[in-house]
Design an enzyme around this catalytic site. Structure first.
Site, short mmCIF file in Angstrom:
data_model
loop_
_atom_site.label_atom_id
_atom_site.label_comp_id
_atom_site.label_asym_id
_atom_site.label_seq_id
_atom_site.Cartn_x
_atom_site.Cartn_y
_atom_site.Cartn_z
N SER A 1 -2.32 -0.89 17.38
CA SER A 1 -2.91 0.11 16.48
C SER A 1 -4.30 -0.34 16.07
O SER A 1 -4.51 -1.48 15.68
CB SER A 1 -2.01 0.35 15.27
N GLY B 1 -6.36 1.34 13.79
CA GLY B 1 -6.79 2.09 12.61
C GLY B 1 -7.26 3.48 13.01
O GLY B 1 -6.57 4.19 13.76
N GLU C 1 -9.27 4.43 15.07
CA GLU C 1 -9.48 4.65 16.51
C GLU C 1 -8.18 4.91 17.27
O GLU C 1 -8.20 5.07 18.50
CB GLU C 1 -10.23 3.47 17.14
N ASP D 1 3.49 1.57 8.89
CA ASP D 1 4.93 1.79 8.77
C ASP D 1 5.33 3.16 9.34
O ASP D 1 6.37 3.30 9.98
CB ASP D 1 5.37 1.66 7.31
#
Lengths: 312, 312
Positions: free
Chosen positions: B216, B218, B220, B248
């Site tokens: 991940s 963020g 992007e 989460d």
């Protein structure tokens, strides 16, 4: 015997972090908690001095149980009154980088009328045989602003002197009950009276009913005005550290001095020495015995002229 | 059924202050607490999506009781295992001035060998009939670094898939047990592998045993490499807010997708939509249903070429 009242008792939690970074995420490497609230801290100082003290106030919930467990571990006499709701916590974040502390104080749970009535009943029993009552710290939500005035009157009716350490409306409301001593710091003094001049502010508190005023000015020491005279007592050295602990130690010294029927210059010398000894300790209620011993003989106390009409 | 594991469950406490002033004293006007820890947050998201989830992990002491009370209030299925010591709290200070959050995470109480053995026994029972196990968050002190590897093997032996959301040594140790999915963020990816290049880092995690990696990044979006192919999914809009909650929610979407045997592009579309929907919510475990509905049809997912030798 001294009875200390902490209506908004707290579990004081200390978080040690490398450095406080606003908007950052911090790993708390060490945390430490113990019973707090100003009255509890004052009792802790008195106990370390060998002066008998009893702790009362309000506690509730699992945090209240943790507070009582800690009082038991510290061998402080616990006469706290149970309430509904969970006692508050204070969180102090101490940065290893600079040793500085950032404090978060919760307001505390709401106290209902029945609990306040229970407390007044218990206080009336506890105050019998007590010479000095310490009323210290903020009032929890729900209590009337004149809570300290009420307790001051009950104490006086039982023959006990009172020391009030509070600010704002709680301090102002207490004055009408003629507390023996009020101990505002410089900010509380200015805020409560609206006087920028500390001497005028002290005179105003006495005019409204305080018998004695001991104003604390941090490293500049204490200014006391009493019916017996007025004095200034100044610490011989400046120490950096914990101002909450210094205030509580000052109140403990005043209460112990009233209990021993000491003269005001001796009380003020001890109050400055004990405050100075608390400053280097990160936790309120602790003091450095070495600094205390060193300072208690070396604090200069000077008489201050007071207009005769204020000596009452 | 999805089983979420939170070995370091927490009571997440939010303090609202006017503004965070380092070295200042703050009045906390409002505080709010609820059960947390990544696995608990994932279960909360799943429950809101109508996907059946069971919460397990370790809790103890009065803070553990508060965590369990809150799980009950939220109607989450609580299969937490009791331990000695008091569960940790996390304190998030939210400033009204700018809405930003400053977080303090305690390490949690030390877990002894007997408690870990109890947990392994209970986990072995709970994992029967479960299709997906989520292993999320930091390990408390005392647990072996390979705790997630151990649980991944037990899950695989019971026929369950695993999603691991962890960083550092806990993530690296889990890889050898061939978890179905690991979901590092950019910082965890770089730290665990030592690769500054995210693609090389993802390849390294797969070479060490992760079947699928969903990295991940963020705002992007997500980069996923799986035996079936590789994709990038990017949120159509940038939202400011809570990155913990986004992570989460992403894990919840992956677990729900594995449970439903969805195809990877659909899983990633949902993961980006649900993460984006969590960002505006200050509390991890919450998401904005409107944003979720809007984004789940509009997230572009693009296939990415992968060297054939990495498609395994």
């Amino acid at each position: 015997m001294i009875l200390t009242v902490t209506l908004n008792a707290a579990l004081d939690v200390t978080y040690n972090v490398d450095a406080l970074v606003p908007h950052g995420s911090h790993r708390v490497d060490e945390s430490f908690s113990r019973a707090g609230g100003k009255g509890v801290n004052v009792a802790r100082v008195l106990s370390a001095l060998g002066v008998p003290a009893v702790v009362t106030g309000l506690v509730g919930g699992p945090t209240g149980r943790a507070i009582r467990d800690d009082l038991g571990a510290a061998q402080l006499v616990d006469e706290l009154v149970p309430m509904a709701g969970d006692s508050r916590r204070t969180v102090t974040v101490v940065s290893r980088e600079d040793g500085d502390a950032t404090v978060f104080n919760q307001a505390g749970p709401h106290v209902d009328e029945a609990t306040w009535a229970d407390f007044l009943t218990r206080f009336t029993q506890l105050v019998r045989g007590v010479q000095v009552v310490v009323l210290a710290g903020s009032l929890p939500p729900g209590l009337p602003t004149d809570a300290y005035a009420r307790l001051t009157r009950l104490a006086a009716a039982a023959g006990a002197m009172t020391v009030v350490d509070a600010g704002g409306p709680a301090l102002l409301a207490a004055l009408g009950a003629r507390p023996t001593v009020v101990k505002p710091n410089a900010a509380e003094l200015a805020e409560a009276t609206g006087h920028a001049d500390p001497e005028a502010a002290v005179a105003s508190l006495r005019a409204r009913g305080a018998v004695c005023v001991v104003a604390s000015h941090g490293p500049e020491g204490l200014h006391a005005v009493t019916p017996a005279g007025a004095w200034r007592a100044v610490p011989p050295l400046r120490l950096a550290g914990n101002p909450t602990g210094a205030g509580d130690a000052c109140v403990a010294a005043i209460a112990a001095g009233l209990l021993a029927a000491a003269l005001w210059p001796a009380i003020l010398r001890e109050a400055v020495a004990l405050s100075a000894a608390a400053v280097p300790c990160p936790l309120a209620g602790d003091f450095d015995a070495g600094v205390h011993e060193q300072f208690r003989t070396s604090v200069p106390v000077e008489g201050v002229p007071v207009p005769t009409d204020e000596l009452r």
